[in-house]
Design a protein around this motif. Structure first.
Motif, PDB file in Angstrom:
ATOM      1  N   SER A  34      -8.866  -7.356 -23.797  1.00 16.79           N
ATOM      2  CA  SER A  34      -9.456  -7.637 -22.335  1.00 16.79           C
ATOM      3  C   SER A  34      -8.435  -6.929 -21.389  1.00 16.79           C
ATOM      4  CB  SER A  34      -9.640  -8.993 -22.280  1.00 16.79           C
ATOM      5  OG  SER A  34     -10.602  -9.667 -22.984  1.00 16.79           O
ATOM      6  N   THR A  35      -7.253  -6.812 -21.726  1.00 18.18           N
ATOM      7  CA  THR A  35      -6.219  -6.581 -20.342  1.00 18.18           C
ATOM      8  C   THR A  35      -5.307  -5.399 -21.037  1.00 18.18           C
ATOM      9  OG1 THR A  35      -4.322  -8.065 -21.402  1.00 18.18           O
ATOM     10  CG2 THR A  35      -5.824  -8.821 -20.101  1.00 18.18           C
ATOM     11  N   GLY A  36      -5.250  -5.022 -22.201  1.00 18.54           N
ATOM     12  CA  GLY A  36      -4.364  -4.042 -22.813  1.00 18.54           C
ATOM     13  C   GLY A  36      -2.819  -4.172 -22.061  1.00 18.54           C
ATOM     14  N   SER A  37      -2.559  -5.040 -22.009  1.00 19.46           N
ATOM     15  CA  SER A  37      -1.060  -5.580 -21.267  1.00 19.46           C
ATOM     16  C   SER A  37      -0.273  -6.435 -22.432  1.00 19.46           C
ATOM     17  CB  SER A  37      -1.180  -6.237 -20.054  1.00 19.46           C
ATOM     18  OG  SER A  37      -0.058  -6.869 -19.627  1.00 19.46           O
ATOM     19  N   VAL A  38       0.935  -5.886 -22.574  1.00 14.95           N
ATOM     20  CA  VAL A  38       1.975  -6.623 -23.769  1.00 14.95           C
ATOM     21  C   VAL A  38       2.318  -7.960 -22.679  1.00 14.95           C
ATOM     22  CG1 VAL A  38       4.062  -6.557 -24.710  1.00 14.95           C
ATOM     23  CG2 VAL A  38       2.431  -4.541 -24.596  1.00 14.95           C
ATOM     24  N   ALA A  39       2.475  -7.698 -21.555  1.00 14.02           N
ATOM     25  CA  ALA A  39       3.017  -8.728 -20.765  1.00 14.02           C
ATOM     26  C   ALA A  39       2.116 -10.084 -20.934  1.00 14.02           C
ATOM     27  CB  ALA A  39       3.566  -8.611 -19.279  1.00 14.02           C
ATOM     28  N   LEU A  40       0.849  -9.934 -20.442  1.00 15.78           N
ATOM     29  CA  LEU A  40      -0.153 -10.902 -20.557  1.00 15.78           C
ATOM     30  C   LEU A  40      -0.234 -11.620 -21.943  1.00 15.78           C
ATOM     31  CD1 LEU A  40      -2.917  -9.546 -18.154  1.00 15.78           C
ATOM     32  CD2 LEU A  40      -1.301 -11.399 -17.768  1.00 15.78           C
ATOM     33  N   SER A  41      -0.069 -10.644 -22.841  1.00 13.60           N
ATOM     34  CA  SER A  41      -0.167 -11.134 -24.543  1.00 13.60           C
ATOM     35  C   SER A  41       0.798 -12.157 -24.677  1.00 13.60           C
ATOM     36  CB  SER A  41      -0.162 -10.076 -25.520  1.00 13.60           C
ATOM     37  OG  SER A  41      -1.162  -9.031 -25.159  1.00 13.60           O
ATOM     38  N   GLY A  42       2.022 -11.981 -24.058  1.00 14.63           N
ATOM     39  CA  GLY A  42       3.233 -12.659 -24.175  1.00 14.63           C
ATOM     40  C   GLY A  42       2.851 -14.052 -23.202  1.00 14.63           C
ATOM     41  N   LEU A  43       2.216 -13.937 -22.042  1.00 12.84           N
ATOM     42  CA  LEU A  43       1.942 -14.960 -21.296  1.00 12.84           C
ATOM     43  C   LEU A  43       0.916 -16.110 -22.097  1.00 12.84           C
ATOM     44  CD1 LEU A  43       1.980 -16.526 -18.593  1.00 12.84           C
ATOM     45  CD2 LEU A  43       0.220 -15.129 -17.615  1.00 12.84           C
ATOM     46  N   ALA A  44       0.086 -15.347 -22.692  1.00 10.86           N
ATOM     47  CA  ALA A  44      -1.121 -16.041 -23.508  1.00 10.86           C
ATOM     48  C   ALA A  44      -0.172 -17.011 -24.368  1.00 10.86           C
ATOM     49  CB  ALA A  44      -2.121 -15.145 -24.126  1.00 10.86           C
ATOM     50  N   PHE A  45       0.405 -16.353 -25.215  1.00 10.17           N
ATOM     51  CA  PHE A  45       1.348 -17.051 -26.284  1.00 10.17           C
ATOM     52  C   PHE A  45       2.154 -18.166 -25.693  1.00 10.17           C
ATOM     53  CE2 PHE A  45       4.856 -17.695 -29.195  1.00 10.17           C
ATOM     54  CZ  PHE A  45       4.173 -17.798 -30.328  1.00 10.17           C
ATOM     55  N   ALA A 235       3.774 -13.335 -30.969  1.00  9.19           N
ATOM     56  CA  ALA A 235       3.151 -13.201 -29.473  1.00  9.19           C
ATOM     57  C   ALA A 235       2.887 -11.571 -29.534  1.00  9.19           C
ATOM     58  CB  ALA A 235       4.492 -13.288 -28.739  1.00  9.19           C
ATOM     59  N   THR A 236       3.478 -10.754 -30.201  1.00  5.87           N
ATOM     60  CA  THR A 236       3.415  -9.203 -29.994  1.00  5.87           C
ATOM     61  C   THR A 236       2.456  -8.452 -31.117  1.00  5.87           C
ATOM     62  OG1 THR A 236       5.519  -8.754 -31.011  1.00  5.87           O
ATOM     63  CG2 THR A 236       5.284  -9.097 -28.635  1.00  5.87           C
ATOM     64  N   ALA A 237       2.009  -9.311 -32.063  1.00  2.43           N
ATOM     65  CA  ALA A 237       1.466  -9.020 -33.319  1.00  2.43           C
ATOM     66  C   ALA A 237       0.019  -7.989 -32.801  1.00  2.43           C
ATOM     67  CB  ALA A 237       0.756  -9.895 -33.988  1.00  2.43           C
ATOM     68  N   ALA A 238      -0.590  -8.441 -31.721  1.00  2.00           N
ATOM     69  CA  ALA A 238      -1.580  -7.519 -31.228  1.00  2.00           C
ATOM     70  C   ALA A 238      -1.081  -6.162 -30.616  1.00  2.00           C
ATOM     71  CB  ALA A 238      -2.632  -8.299 -30.485  1.00  2.00           C
ATOM     72  N   PRO A 239      -0.462  -6.436 -29.544  1.00  2.00           N
ATOM     73  CA  PRO A 239       0.052  -5.209 -28.953  1.00  2.00           C
ATOM     74  C   PRO A 239       0.845  -4.009 -29.891  1.00  2.00           C
ATOM     75  CG  PRO A 239       0.573  -7.136 -27.559  1.00  2.00           C
ATOM     76  CD  PRO A 239       0.002  -7.651 -28.816  1.00  2.00           C
ATOM     77  N   MET A 240       1.497  -4.736 -30.955  1.00  2.00           N
ATOM     78  CA  MET A 240       2.306  -3.654 -32.011  1.00  2.00           C
ATOM     79  C   MET A 240       1.331  -3.170 -32.685  1.00  2.00           C
ATOM     80  SD  MET A 240       5.883  -3.973 -31.722  1.00  2.00           S
ATOM     81  CE  MET A 240       6.507  -4.049 -33.077  1.00  2.00           C
ATOM     82  N   THR A 241       0.328  -3.933 -33.439  1.00  2.00           N
ATOM     83  CA  THR A 241      -0.728  -3.408 -34.125  1.00  2.00           C
ATOM     84  C   THR A 241      -1.704  -2.546 -33.680  1.00  2.00           C
ATOM     85  OG1 THR A 241      -0.391  -5.288 -35.496  1.00  2.00           O
ATOM     86  CG2 THR A 241      -2.250  -3.935 -36.072  1.00  2.00           C
ATOM     87  N   LEU A 242      -2.432  -3.182 -32.366  1.00  2.00           N
ATOM     88  CA  LEU A 242      -3.277  -2.201 -31.867  1.00  2.00           C
ATOM     89  C   LEU A 242      -2.997  -1.222 -30.952  1.00  2.00           C
ATOM     90  CD1 LEU A 242      -5.703  -5.350 -31.051  1.00  2.00           C
ATOM     91  CD2 LEU A 242      -5.761  -3.550 -33.001  1.00  2.00           C
ATOM     92  N   GLY A 243      -1.811  -1.256 -30.382  1.00  2.00           N
ATOM     93  CA  GLY A 243      -1.077  -0.508 -29.018  1.00  2.00           C
ATOM     94  C   GLY A 243      -0.269   0.579 -29.700  1.00  2.00           C
ATOM     95  N   GLY A 363       7.778  -7.406 -20.874  1.00  2.00           N
ATOM     96  CA  GLY A 363       6.917  -6.647 -21.748  1.00  2.00           C
ATOM     97  C   GLY A 363       6.414  -5.309 -20.935  1.00  2.00           C
ATOM     98  N   SER A 364       6.194  -5.659 -19.519  1.00  2.00           N
ATOM     99  CA  SER A 364       5.732  -4.417 -18.960  1.00  2.00           C
ATOM    100  C   SER A 364       6.416  -3.256 -18.617  1.00  2.00           C
ATOM    101  CB  SER A 364       5.175  -5.239 -17.452  1.00  2.00           C
ATOM    102  OG  SER A 364       4.228  -5.829 -17.677  1.00  2.00           O
ATOM    103  N   TRP A 365       7.879  -3.458 -18.723  1.00  2.00           N
ATOM    104  CA  TRP A 365       8.925  -2.527 -18.281  1.00  2.00           C
ATOM    105  C   TRP A 365       9.944  -2.279 -19.623  1.00  2.00           C
ATOM    106  CZ3 TRP A 365      13.920  -3.718 -17.126  1.00  2.00           C
ATOM    107  CH2 TRP A 365      13.809  -5.445 -16.694  1.00  2.00           C
ATOM    108  N   VAL A 366       9.797  -2.910 -20.699  1.00  5.28           N
ATOM    109  CA  VAL A 366      10.893  -2.803 -21.699  1.00  5.28           C
ATOM    110  C   VAL A 366       9.897  -2.755 -22.993  1.00  5.28           C
ATOM    111  CG1 VAL A 366      12.698  -3.697 -22.950  1.00  5.28           C
ATOM    112  CG2 VAL A 366      12.545  -4.190 -20.616  1.00  5.28           C
ATOM    113  N   PRO A 367      10.136  -1.514 -23.947  1.00  2.00           N
ATOM    114  CA  PRO A 367       9.483  -1.372 -25.030  1.00  2.00           C
ATOM    115  C   PRO A 367       9.458  -2.490 -25.827  1.00  2.00           C
ATOM    116  CG  PRO A 367      10.477   0.702 -24.388  1.00  2.00           C
ATOM    117  CD  PRO A 367      11.132  -0.531 -23.499  1.00  2.00           C
TER     118      PRO A 367
END
Length: 412
Positions: A34-45, A235-243, A363-367
């Protein structure tokens, strides 16, 4: 009749576990898609884990005063309703954003802790003490099985339906679980535990006993370091795998599937390991392998390497937990175990929402891989600071201990 009632209870736990695992797979996927955002994925976790911790001190009080069975039915019933309502909102109003998902996560997280503690108070009313170890073994095997079957089922369902529809599967699992436990009223009365305990005095007494034992505080420190790496992996499984690695939704399920398989393999290896090594050295090896998993994820050049690191970090927690659970029993008076262990669990798991908060803030500005690297180095430094004092005091160094029951490999 008693065996049949336990079988129904075990089946209910399996269904609830499947609902839990599908939910843990679906929510990060929905958030990132929905967001494509690593930071929001962390917030959700972070939002998913914080209510679990907040509700832990209340769960025992509710179970004592209302009855474990009633709390269990209410918790799984509420989780089923939350999944249904959220699925309807996302189907009828696709542009509703993250708010329904986050609210559902917070409610389900709160109810998870209630169901977990209610389970502990309900089981002794179904199984005689002489069969408790066997019952706990079956229960742990059921939990481990759900951790493997859940992601596999979610991946299969994604072939025929969009990710939002997975919430219906979660709702079905929770609803059937609540219905199964509701049926346990037949044949015996499952009543609330006798007596009412004041919450704050219990917590103060447990905190005092915990602070009086430096070894227990060092064990908490080690567990928090492990959970920091594990929390980042979750927390980062989705951003790492998909992104980062550009994999599919079905491939994301393989991450959780691998973690579950390694966890079960470690569980099955435990009796063999305990015949050859002390509990202490198994715990140290597990910590170092979890740390290695974090470093592998931090520098993984491909998805295969990332999957290996993720599997090591999460899958070997069971081995580390055996050490933590066994060692701490040597330092807690029997009459204080419940109070002290509940506080240790609370402190141990604080680094899980902390991991989500770190991803949300940076997550928005650090890999993401750099976050893993820093966390792994911090964990390595923390281990070096704690190791010498813990090694000198540990009572599980020698001789090798008898194999613990399966429940020893459960949550910290």
């Amino acid at each position: 009749m008693q065996g049949m009632r336990f079988s129904v209870f075990l089946g209910s736990r399996l269904l609830s576990g499947l609902g839990d695992q599908i939910l843990q797979f679906a929510v990060p996927l929905l958030v990132y898609r929905s967001t494509g955002s690593v930071a929001l994925s962390g917030l959700a976790f972070f939002i998913e884990w914080l209510p679990r911790l907040v509700s832990l001190p209340l769960a025992g009080v509710f179970a004592d005063r209302v009855g474990g069975r009633r709390v269990y039915i209410l918790a799984d019933g509420l989780r089923a309703a939350a999944c249904v309502v959220t699925a309807l909102i996302m189907t009828l109003w696709p542009g509703s954003g993250l708010a329904p998902i986050l609210l559902m996560m917070a409610l389900c997280a709160f109810c998870y802790a209630q169901a977990f503690i209610a389970l502990e108070t309900t089981l002794p009313q179904l199984v005689p003490q002489s069969e408790m170890a066997k019952a706990q073994s079956w229960l742990q095997l059921t939990n481990n099985g759900a951790s493997v079957l859940g992601p596999a089922l979610a991946a299969a369902l994604l072939i025929w339906m969009p990710a939002t529809q997975l919430l219906w599967g979660c709702a079905l699992g929770f609803a059937l679980s609540a219905t199964g436990v509701l049926g346990l009223t037949r044949g015996a009365s499952l009543v609330p535990a006798a007596g009412r305990r004041a919450l704050l005095p219990e917590l103060r007494e447990g905190l005092g006993a915990l602070l009086a034992q430096p070894t227990l505080l060092r064990l908490v420190g080690l567990a928090m370091l492990v959970n920091l790496i594990v929390g980042l992996a979750l927390a980062t499984a989705a951003p790492m795998t998909l992104g980062l690695f550009g994999q599919s939704d079905q491939t994301l399920a393989s991450v959780q599937l691998t973690m579950g398989i390694i966890s079960i393999a470690a569980f099955l290896l435990m009796p063999w390991l305990l015949r050859r090594f002390s509990v202490y050295w198994i715990g140290q090896l597990a910590f170092l392998l979890i740390l290695a998993g974090g470093l592998i994820m931090a520098r993984a050049p491909s998805f295969g390497w990332y999957l290996l690191g993720c599997g090591l970090s999460y899958g070997l927690c069971g081995l580390f937990n055996v050490f933590i659970r066994t060692e701490r029993l040597h330092w807690i008076a029997e009459q204080q175990r419940g109070r002290v262990i509940s506080l240790m669990v609370l402190l141990n798991q604080l680094s899980l929402p902390l991991a989500g908060l770190i991803v949300a803030l940076f997550g928005s500005w650090v890999p993401v891989q750099e976050i893993f690297l820093v966390a792994s180095l911090v964990s390595a430094l923390g281990y070096l600071l704690l190791y010498r004092a813990l090694a000198g005091a540990a009572r599980t160094r020698t001789p090798p201990q008898p194999a613990p029951s399966a429940v020893e490999a459960g949550n910290k």
